[in-house]
Scaffold this motif. Structure first.
Motif, PDB file in Angstrom:
ATOM      1  N   ALA A  72       0.798  -1.163  -0.128  1.00  0.00           N
ATOM      2  CA  ALA A  72       0.012  -0.181  -0.010  1.00  0.00           C
ATOM      3  C   ALA A  72       0.765   1.276  -0.034  1.00  0.00           C
ATOM      4  O   ALA A  72       2.029   1.359   0.459  1.00  0.00           O
ATOM      5  N   ILE A  77      -4.553   0.780  -1.492  1.00  0.00           N
ATOM      6  CA  ILE A  77      -3.582  -0.624  -1.589  1.00  0.00           C
ATOM      7  C   ILE A  77      -3.741  -0.848  -3.027  1.00  0.00           C
ATOM      8  O   ILE A  77      -4.415  -0.659  -3.994  1.00  0.00           O
ATOM      9  N   ARG A 101      -7.993  -6.406  -0.801  1.00  0.00           N
ATOM     10  CA  ARG A 101      -7.714  -5.211  -0.454  1.00  0.00           C
ATOM     11  C   ARG A 101      -8.707  -4.685   0.444  1.00  0.00           C
ATOM     12  O   ARG A 101      -8.389  -3.621   1.376  1.00  0.00           O
TER      13      ARG A 101
END
Length: 106
Positions: A72, A77, A101
């Motif tokens: 990230a 992310i 995510r």
């Protein structure tokens, strides 16, 4: 064979009666069952790690050494990540699914 104290040592075979070697992969139904149980139990961290394992197929030592900056930047992310394996020293590129995510973001 005897020990230093003179008592006999009983020889036990290593892994006798146990399955050794590569294990069968998880079935899709088993993966979803694990995800649901982790979600219902409120284990957010474990769910995020499990989803990352499924996406990346990394070894445990490589997974636990992941940092936020590996997957990230800020609050977003990455859709893909590249991680250097500790054992083989080779880069592993993998896609981070939307479900993963979301679990990592929470």
């Amino acid at each position: 064979m005897k020990s230093h104290s003179g008592t006999p040592i009983i020889s036990v075979r290593w892994k006798k009666g146990r399955l050794v070697g590569q294990k069968a992969p998880l079935k899709l139904r088993e993966i979803w069952a694990i995800r649901i149980r982790l979600r219902l139990a409120g284990k957010v961290r474990d769910l995020a790690l499990f989803n990352l394992v499924i996406d990346s197929k990394l070894r445990g030592c490589d997974l636990v050494s992941l940092r936020d900056c590996d997957i990230a930047q800020g609050k977003s992310i990455f859709a893909r990540a590249v991680v250097m394996q500790r054992k083989t020293h080779r880069p592993v590129q993998f896609e981070i699914t939307e479900q993963t995510r979301q679990s990592v973001a929470s």
